[in-house]
Write a protein that holds these residues in place. Structure first.
Motif, PDB file in Angstrom:
ATOM      1  N   GLN A 151      98.863 -21.933  18.443  1.00 38.81           N
ATOM      2  CA  GLN A 151      98.196 -22.258  19.702  1.00 38.81           C
ATOM      3  C   GLN A 151      97.343 -21.079  20.152  1.00 38.81           C
ATOM      4  N   TYR A 152      96.168 -21.417  20.657  1.00 35.40           N
ATOM      5  CA  TYR A 152      95.281 -20.406  21.236  1.00 35.40           C
ATOM      6  C   TYR A 152      95.000 -20.815  22.678  1.00 35.40           C
ATOM      7  N   LYS A 153      95.443 -19.981  23.620  1.00 26.83           N
ATOM      8  CA  LYS A 153      95.364 -20.298  25.042  1.00 26.83           C
ATOM      9  C   LYS A 153      96.084 -21.606  25.364  1.00 26.83           C
ATOM     10  N   GLY A 154      97.195 -21.849  24.665  1.00 24.82           N
ATOM     11  CA  GLY A 154      97.979 -23.050  24.899  1.00 24.82           C
ATOM     12  C   GLY A 154      97.468 -24.289  24.206  1.00 24.82           C
ATOM     13  N   VAL A 155      96.360 -24.188  23.479  1.00 21.75           N
ATOM     14  CA  VAL A 155      95.762 -25.338  22.783  1.00 21.75           C
ATOM     15  C   VAL A 155      96.046 -25.211  21.293  1.00 21.75           C
ATOM     16  N   ARG A 156      96.508 -26.288  20.685  1.00 20.08           N
ATOM     17  CA  ARG A 156      96.787 -26.253  19.245  1.00 20.08           C
ATOM     18  C   ARG A 156      95.477 -26.138  18.472  1.00 20.08           C
ATOM     19  N   ILE A 157      95.395 -25.122  17.620  1.00 22.23           N
ATOM     20  CA  ILE A 157      94.184 -24.916  16.816  1.00 22.23           C
ATOM     21  C   ILE A 157      94.466 -25.075  15.329  1.00 22.23           C
ATOM     22  N   SER A 158      95.721 -25.332  14.945  1.00 24.99           N
ATOM     23  CA  SER A 158      96.050 -25.549  13.533  1.00 24.99           C
ATOM     24  C   SER A 158      95.913 -27.031  13.205  1.00 24.99           C
ATOM     25  N   GLY A 159      95.720 -27.317  11.927  1.00 26.87           N
ATOM     26  CA  GLY A 159      95.579 -28.710  11.512  1.00 26.87           C
ATOM     27  C   GLY A 159      94.204 -29.262  11.864  1.00 26.87           C
ATOM     28  N   LYS A 160      94.128 -30.571  11.969  1.00 27.33           N
ATOM     29  CA  LYS A 160      92.857 -31.235  12.260  1.00 27.33           C
ATOM     30  C   LYS A 160      92.581 -31.185  13.756  1.00 27.33           C
ATOM     31  N   ILE A 161      91.436 -30.637  14.135  1.00 25.36           N
ATOM     32  CA  ILE A 161      91.046 -30.535  15.540  1.00 25.36           C
ATOM     33  C   ILE A 161      89.599 -30.995  15.692  1.00 25.36           C
ATOM     34  N   PRO A 162      89.162 -31.334  16.906  1.00 26.74           N
ATOM     35  CA  PRO A 162      87.766 -31.760  17.108  1.00 26.74           C
ATOM     36  C   PRO A 162      86.784 -30.670  16.674  1.00 26.74           C
ATOM     37  N   ARG A 163      85.604 -31.103  16.245  1.00 26.99           N
ATOM     38  CA  ARG A 163      84.596 -30.164  15.743  1.00 26.99           C
ATOM     39  C   ARG A 163      84.177 -29.176  16.824  1.00 26.99           C
ATOM     40  N   ALA A 164      84.033 -29.647  18.058  1.00 29.84           N
ATOM     41  CA  ALA A 164      83.629 -28.760  19.150  1.00 29.84           C
ATOM     42  C   ALA A 164      84.665 -27.663  19.379  1.00 29.84           C
ATOM     43  N   LEU A 165      85.949 -28.034  19.278  1.00 35.76           N
ATOM     44  CA  LEU A 165      87.021 -27.047  19.445  1.00 35.76           C
ATOM     45  C   LEU A 165      87.030 -26.070  18.273  1.00 35.76           C
ATOM     46  N   ASP A 166      86.771 -26.577  17.075  1.00 34.43           N
ATOM     47  CA  ASP A 166      86.726 -25.722  15.887  1.00 34.43           C
ATOM     48  C   ASP A 166      85.651 -24.648  16.035  1.00 34.43           C
ATOM     49  N   ARG A 167      84.479 -25.025  16.541  1.00 37.54           N
ATOM     50  CA  ARG A 167      83.404 -24.058  16.733  1.00 37.54           C
ATOM     51  C   ARG A 167      83.777 -23.021  17.791  1.00 37.54           C
ATOM     52  N   GLU A 168      84.467 -23.452  18.837  1.00 36.30           N
ATOM     53  CA  GLU A 168      84.918 -22.508  19.865  1.00 36.30           C
ATOM     54  C   GLU A 168      85.907 -21.502  19.295  1.00 36.30           C
ATOM     55  N   VAL A 169      86.799 -21.983  18.437  1.00 36.63           N
ATOM     56  CA  VAL A 169      87.792 -21.101  17.812  1.00 36.63           C
ATOM     57  C   VAL A 169      87.098 -20.068  16.927  1.00 36.63           C
ATOM     58  N   ILE A 170      86.128 -20.527  16.129  1.00 33.58           N
ATOM     59  CA  ILE A 170      85.379 -19.609  15.260  1.00 33.58           C
ATOM     60  C   ILE A 170      84.662 -18.555  16.099  1.00 33.58           C
ATOM     61  N   ARG A 171      84.119 -18.983  17.186  1.00 32.43           N
ATOM     62  CA  ARG A 171      83.370 -18.074  18.075  1.00 32.43           C
ATOM     63  C   ARG A 171      84.289 -17.059  18.731  1.00 32.43           C
ATOM     64  N   ASN A 172      85.502 -17.477  19.106  1.00 33.66           N
ATOM     65  CA  ASN A 172      86.404 -16.617  19.877  1.00 33.66           C
ATOM     66  C   ASN A 172      87.345 -15.779  19.026  1.00 33.66           C
ATOM     67  N   ILE A 173      87.547 -16.173  17.763  1.00 35.31           N
ATOM     68  CA  ILE A 173      88.448 -15.424  16.868  1.00 35.31           C
ATOM     69  C   ILE A 173      87.644 -14.943  15.674  1.00 35.31           C
TER      70      ILE A 173
END
Length: 435
Positions: free
Chosen positions: A90-112
């Motif tokens: 989880q990143y900021k309480g949001v699950r980021i492992s496994g299959k996630i929406p594309r918009a969330l995936d881009r945010e994760v790449i940007r922030n990590i």
């Protein structure tokens, strides 16, 4: 708690802040019972087992362990390169492992972002430094116009201690330390909140390591960046970390604040890692008694181990009996000494007199005197006069001329075989003559 759970399942974008623990600290990243497996069926390798820990915003959390323990595997799972077999991140309480929406995936790449171990292999040799640093800006369009992009890149290259004229060069034109600065600039230009630093100084000279660490610390103070620092050098980790997690064969065995962990290394594996830190004094280092970790000391056949908190924000992996012992040691408040220094000469005093003599004799036999050459002339002399050669062999052995002794022995043996063959042929000729 229910709000956090809703975020885990349904969130399509990251919230501004993560959940807060009971101490009021914001949890930026959380690993919950993470398993990572490579391969399938009988060939499957469980690289990480049931790993759980939190990283708070603004801190440096170091993950330490020996080579092959799963440190980098965890780091690559955080940036979504290694898929999970079980558990979740989880990143900021949001699950980021496994299959996630594309918009969330881009945010994760940007922030990590990640700083890699090998500064040579992690940079594209065919791209200029300008493009390497700008690639993330292009992909996420983090600039208003070309002038804004150039300004951001030049500002960042100066912040890592390089010059704007370096932007037109290629990675092979730089030293290892300069390449790592380029790698750091590539990550920092994205303005991330979390940076996974995978042994960023292990490939660098000792004189350069402090510069790179100071650079990373500067970014943390100025931009509030959080680090997951992966390393195996505990002497460095102690002074840059807020908290430390120890991993052994894919399992987290201990987590505590840096000074807490070094003062109270409770798990035997942590104890062994700290005892292996070199001591600058050569006399003390020579007489240091290493503590070697033996996994067979744990008996988990009946009492299953757990990863539990024993107080003081100190987590240890063990069964009930071990946890009680760890708790008693910690509650006593007396720091554990992981390193023992042997009194010089103590080992020789304990050794029996005959054993000592045998060792001295063995050591003397290992030293070849100046004239112990094993010359071919000794072989020739012993071949012609084998009896004198055997006597010479005994004399050489007495004075520890082992090479000369071997030469005389081989020559004498060959000479005796030759004489025996001649004698046998002579006897056969006599028998034939008589018949």
């Amino acid at each position: 708690m229910s709000q956090v759970k809703t975020n885990e399942v349904r969130a399509a974008k990251l919230p501004e802040h993560g959940p807060v623990n009971e101490d009021g600290r914001e949890i930026l990243l959380s690993l919950k019972n993470v398993d990572i497996t490579f391969g399938k069926g009988e060939d499957a390798v469980r690289a990480v087992q049931n790993a759980s820990f939190d990283i708070y915003k603004g801190e440096t959390f170091s993950l330490v362990g020996e080579s092959g323990s799963g440190k980098t595997t965890v780091g690559r799972a955080v940036i979504r390169v290694n898929p999970l077999a079980a558990g979740e991140i989880q990143y900021k309480g949001v699950r980021i492992s496994g299959k996630i929406p594309r918009a969330l995936d881009r945010e994760v790449i940007r922030n990590i972002q990640m700083v890699f171990q090998d500064p040579a292999a992690s940079l594209n040799e065919r791209a200029t430094v300008d493009y390497i640093i700008s690639e993330g800006l292009y992909n996420f369009h983090l600039f208003e116009n070309e002038a804004d992009r150039v300004k951001k890149v030049e500002t960042m290259i100066e912040e890592v201690g390089l010059l704007p004229e370096h932007l037109t060069r290629y990675p092979h034109e730089f030293s290892g330390g300069q390449r790592q600065r380029i790698g750091i600039a590539r990550a920092m230009v994205m303005e991330p909140e979390l940076v996974v630093a995978d042994e960023p100084i292990s490939a660098l000279d000792v004189s350069i390591r402090a510069q790179v660490l100071n650079l990373m610390k500067k970014f943390q103070e100025e931009k509030g960046i959080t680090y997951l620092f992966i390393a195996h050098d505990l002497s460095v980790v102690r002074f840059i970390s807020d908290r430390i997690g120890v991993i052994y064969k894919g399992r987290i065995v201990e987590v505590a604040e840096a000074e807490e962990l070094f003062n109270f290394p409770l798990h035997p594996y942590t104890h062994s890692l700290i005892s292996a830190i070199p001591i600058p004094d050569p006399v003390l280092e020579k007489n240091k008694v290493l503590f070697t970790y033996d996994p067979s000391i744990h008996d988990y056949s009946e009492d299953e181990p757990e990863f539990v908190c024993i107080g003081h924000d100190h987590y240890v992996y063990g069964n009930k009996k071990e946890v009680e012992r760890y708790k008693a040691i910690r509650d006593a408040g007396v720091p554990v000494k992981p390193v023992k220094i042997r009194t010089p000469g103590a080992e020789e005093e304990k050794r029996p007199e005959e054993d000592l003599g045998a060792v001295i004799q063995e050591e003397a036999m290992m030293i070849h005197p100046a004239h112990d050459t094993g010359s071919i002339w000794y072989k020739l002399f012993s071949f012609i006069l084998p009896l004198l050669g055997l006597i010479a062999m005994a004399v050489f052995n007495h004075f520890h001329h082992t090479r000369n002794a071997r030469a005389c022995k081989s020559g004498a043996v060959a000479g005796l075989i030759f004489l025996a063959a001649i004698a046998l042929i002579f006897l056969l000729l006599i028998v034939l003559a008589v018949v």
